[in-house]
Structures are given as structure tokens and as C-alpha cells.
Design a protein around this motif. Sequence first.
Motif, PDB file in Angstrom:
ATOM      1  N   LEU A  89       0.827  -1.209   0.000  1.00 39.01           N
ATOM      2  CA  LEU A  89       0.000   0.000   0.000  1.00 39.01           C
ATOM      3  C   LEU A  89       0.861   1.259   0.000  1.00 39.01           C
ATOM      4  O   LEU A  89       0.557   2.227  -0.699  1.00 39.01           O
ATOM      5  CB  LEU A  89      -0.947   0.013   1.199  1.00 39.01           C
ATOM      6  CG  LEU A  89      -2.157  -0.901   1.100  1.00 39.01           C
ATOM      7  CD1 LEU A  89      -2.878  -0.980   2.449  1.00 39.01           C
ATOM      8  CD2 LEU A  89      -3.109  -0.429   0.010  1.00 39.01           C
ATOM      9  N   ILE A  90       1.936   1.251   0.776  1.00 40.80           N
ATOM     10  CA  ILE A  90       2.853   2.400   0.782  1.00 40.80           C
ATOM     11  C   ILE A  90       3.452   2.579  -0.609  1.00 40.80           C
ATOM     12  O   ILE A  90       3.496   3.688  -1.143  1.00 40.80           O
ATOM     13  CB  ILE A  90       3.961   2.214   1.845  1.00 40.80           C
ATOM     14  CG1 ILE A  90       3.360   2.290   3.259  1.00 40.80           C
ATOM     15  CG2 ILE A  90       5.071   3.253   1.659  1.00 40.80           C
ATOM     16  CD1 ILE A  90       4.312   1.816   4.353  1.00 40.80           C
ATOM     17  N   ALA A  91       3.905   1.478  -1.200  1.00 39.52           N
ATOM     18  CA  ALA A  91       4.503   1.544  -2.536  1.00 39.52           C
ATOM     19  C   ALA A  91       3.494   2.043  -3.562  1.00 39.52           C
ATOM     20  O   ALA A  91       3.841   2.831  -4.452  1.00 39.52           O
ATOM     21  CB  ALA A  91       5.042   0.170  -2.935  1.00 39.52           C
ATOM     22  N   LEU A  92       2.239   1.628  -3.429  1.00 35.14           N
ATOM     23  CA  LEU A  92       1.197   2.094  -4.348  1.00 35.14           C
ATOM     24  C   LEU A  92       1.002   3.599  -4.215  1.00 35.14           C
ATOM     25  O   LEU A  92       0.902   4.311  -5.217  1.00 35.14           O
ATOM     26  CB  LEU A  92      -0.113   1.354  -4.075  1.00 35.14           C
ATOM     27  CG  LEU A  92      -1.287   1.735  -4.967  1.00 35.14           C
ATOM     28  CD1 LEU A  92      -1.008   1.388  -6.423  1.00 35.14           C
ATOM     29  CD2 LEU A  92      -2.555   1.051  -4.469  1.00 35.14           C
ATOM     30  N   THR A 139      -0.445  -2.027  -7.780  1.00 33.77           N
ATOM     31  CA  THR A 139      -1.876  -2.328  -7.770  1.00 33.77           C
ATOM     32  C   THR A 139      -2.023  -3.838  -7.663  1.00 33.77           C
ATOM     33  O   THR A 139      -2.783  -4.356  -6.829  1.00 33.77           O
ATOM     34  CB  THR A 139      -2.566  -1.799  -9.045  1.00 33.77           C
ATOM     35  OG1 THR A 139      -2.475  -0.381  -9.055  1.00 33.77           O
ATOM     36  CG2 THR A 139      -4.029  -2.217  -9.094  1.00 33.77           C
ATOM     37  N   ARG A 140      -1.276  -4.542  -8.506  1.00 32.82           N
ATOM     38  CA  ARG A 140      -1.318  -6.008  -8.474  1.00 32.82           C
ATOM     39  C   ARG A 140      -0.838  -6.551  -7.125  1.00 32.82           C
ATOM     40  O   ARG A 140      -1.467  -7.435  -6.533  1.00 32.82           O
ATOM     41  CB  ARG A 140      -0.457  -6.580  -9.597  1.00 32.82           C
ATOM     42  CG  ARG A 140      -0.992  -6.269 -10.972  1.00 32.82           C
ATOM     43  CD  ARG A 140       0.024  -6.638 -12.068  1.00 32.82           C
ATOM     44  NE  ARG A 140      -0.373  -6.127 -13.348  1.00 32.82           N
ATOM     45  CZ  ARG A 140      -1.177  -6.763 -14.184  1.00 32.82           C
ATOM     46  NH1 ARG A 140      -1.667  -7.935 -13.851  1.00 32.82           N
ATOM     47  NH2 ARG A 140      -1.506  -6.223 -15.333  1.00 32.82           N
ATOM     48  N   ALA A 141       0.279  -6.021  -6.630  1.00 32.39           N
ATOM     49  CA  ALA A 141       0.828  -6.500  -5.354  1.00 32.39           C
ATOM     50  C   ALA A 141      -0.135  -6.231  -4.204  1.00 32.39           C
ATOM     51  O   ALA A 141      -0.304  -7.083  -3.324  1.00 32.39           O
ATOM     52  CB  ALA A 141       2.177  -5.843  -5.085  1.00 32.39           C
ATOM     53  N   SER A 142      -0.765  -5.067  -4.213  1.00 30.50           N
ATOM     54  CA  SER A 142      -1.715  -4.749  -3.145  1.00 30.50           C
ATOM     55  C   SER A 142      -2.882  -5.730  -3.146  1.00 30.50           C
ATOM     56  O   SER A 142      -3.285  -6.231  -2.093  1.00 30.50           O
ATOM     57  CB  SER A 142      -2.221  -3.312  -3.286  1.00 30.50           C
ATOM     58  OG  SER A 142      -1.175  -2.400  -3.026  1.00 30.50           O
ATOM     59  N   SER A 186      -5.255  -6.409  -0.017  1.00 32.28           N
ATOM     60  CA  SER A 186      -5.888  -5.094   0.069  1.00 32.28           C
ATOM     61  C   SER A 186      -7.104  -5.061  -0.842  1.00 32.28           C
ATOM     62  O   SER A 186      -7.186  -5.802  -1.817  1.00 32.28           O
ATOM     63  CB  SER A 186      -4.910  -3.990  -0.339  1.00 32.28           C
ATOM     64  OG  SER A 186      -3.862  -3.907   0.594  1.00 32.28           O
ATOM     65  N   ASN A 187      -8.037  -4.171  -0.514  1.00 38.28           N
ATOM     66  CA  ASN A 187      -9.202  -4.004  -1.372  1.00 38.28           C
ATOM     67  C   ASN A 187      -9.146  -2.627  -2.025  1.00 38.28           C
ATOM     68  O   ASN A 187      -8.302  -1.789  -1.681  1.00 38.28           O
ATOM     69  CB  ASN A 187     -10.504  -4.225  -0.589  1.00 38.28           C
ATOM     70  CG  ASN A 187     -10.677  -3.250   0.545  1.00 38.28           C
ATOM     71  OD1 ASN A 187     -10.475  -2.044   0.398  1.00 38.28           O
ATOM     72  ND2 ASN A 187     -11.072  -3.756   1.713  1.00 38.28           N
ATOM     73  N   LEU A 188     -10.054  -2.408  -2.953  1.00 39.48           N
ATOM     74  CA  LEU A 188     -10.038  -1.162  -3.723  1.00 39.48           C
ATOM     75  C   LEU A 188     -10.236   0.063  -2.830  1.00 39.48           C
ATOM     76  O   LEU A 188      -9.620   1.109  -3.068  1.00 39.48           O
ATOM     77  CB  LEU A 188     -11.094  -1.216  -4.832  1.00 39.48           C
ATOM     78  CG  LEU A 188     -11.043  -0.108  -5.863  1.00 39.48           C
ATOM     79  CD1 LEU A 188      -9.670   0.015  -6.507  1.00 39.48           C
ATOM     80  CD2 LEU A 188     -12.096  -0.342  -6.940  1.00 39.48           C
ATOM     81  N   ALA A 189     -11.046  -0.041  -1.797  1.00 44.79           N
ATOM     82  CA  ALA A 189     -11.263   1.097  -0.897  1.00 44.79           C
ATOM     83  C   ALA A 189      -9.965   1.474  -0.177  1.00 44.79           C
ATOM     84  O   ALA A 189      -9.630   2.657  -0.064  1.00 44.79           O
ATOM     85  CB  ALA A 189     -12.370   0.780   0.111  1.00 44.79           C
ATOM     86  N   GLU A 190      -9.223   0.485   0.305  1.00 47.39           N
ATOM     87  CA  GLU A 190      -7.946   0.755   0.982  1.00 47.39           C
ATOM     88  C   GLU A 190      -6.939   1.355   0.009  1.00 47.39           C
ATOM     89  O   GLU A 190      -6.216   2.303   0.354  1.00 47.39           O
ATOM     90  CB  GLU A 190      -7.378  -0.538   1.567  1.00 47.39           C
ATOM     91  CG  GLU A 190      -8.205  -1.110   2.686  1.00 47.39           C
ATOM     92  CD  GLU A 190      -7.821  -2.535   3.054  1.00 47.39           C
ATOM     93  OE1 GLU A 190      -7.991  -2.883   4.234  1.00 47.39           O
ATOM     94  OE2 GLU A 190      -7.356  -3.295   2.162  1.00 47.39           O
ATOM     95  N   MET A 191      -6.891   0.808  -1.189  1.00 42.35           N
ATOM     96  CA  MET A 191      -5.952   1.300  -2.180  1.00 42.35           C
ATOM     97  C   MET A 191      -6.283   2.733  -2.579  1.00 42.35           C
ATOM     98  O   MET A 191      -5.383   3.571  -2.704  1.00 42.35           O
ATOM     99  CB  MET A 191      -5.957   0.365  -3.394  1.00 42.35           C
ATOM    100  CG  MET A 191      -5.406  -1.020  -3.049  1.00 42.35           C
ATOM    101  SD  MET A 191      -5.860  -2.337  -4.206  1.00 42.35           S
ATOM    102  CE  MET A 191      -5.242  -1.717  -5.738  1.00 42.35           C
TER     103      MET A 191
END
Length: 110
Positions: free
Chosen positions: A47-50, A66-69, A74-79
Motif C-alpha cells: 500500500l505504501i509503494a502504491l 496495484t497487483r501486489a496490493s 488489500s481491497n479497492l477502498a484501501e488502495m
Amino acid sequence: METYYNPADLAAFGEIGKDAPELAKKFFEYYAEVFKEGELTEREKSLIALAVAHAVQCPYCIDAYTRASLENGSNLAEMTEAVHVAAAIRGGASLVHGVQMRKIAEKLSM
């Protein structure tokens, strides 16, 4: 769709060491170590990297993290929230430089 960035180039990232193999080796060793689970989970690091990928506007990194998250749970809301954090920091960093602009302008206007 035509783009400045070829998505296929992401898969060629490992080839950056062709002309500097020792430097690439050191980079990839460091990179692998950074992303190992430690005080932060792999999910948190993704998430940090994203977020950073958006701040530095790297389409390859956005794709990869995005793929790694997603792969790390992780879900789309968190991302999306992570991207908003990056946007807020980047926006704030731009705005705070307005202090420098004001000081210069005030000095020159004297």
C-alpha cells in the motif's frame, strides 16, 4: 490504446542490469530486502509503494503495486485511500513552497 509507456516494458525491468550488472544486483538485493515482512507487513508495504507510485507518477509502479496490493489482500477502498494520502501529501508539499514564493516576492517588493 497508444501510450508513452509500453506496459510490456514492466516485464523487462530485470534487464536494467545488462550494462551494469553489479549495480543492478545490489539494487535488486536491496529491493528484495526492503519488501520482506518486518515491522510492516507485506500488505502494508504494498500500500505504501502504491501511494508512492502515484506521488512519483510511475505508471509501471502503479501497475506493479496495484497487483501486489490486491495479491497481498488489500481491497479497492484501501488502495484508493492510500492514493488520497499520497495526493494530500503531494498537494501539501506544493502548497508549503508557497511560503518560499511569498518570502521572495515580499523581499523583491520592498
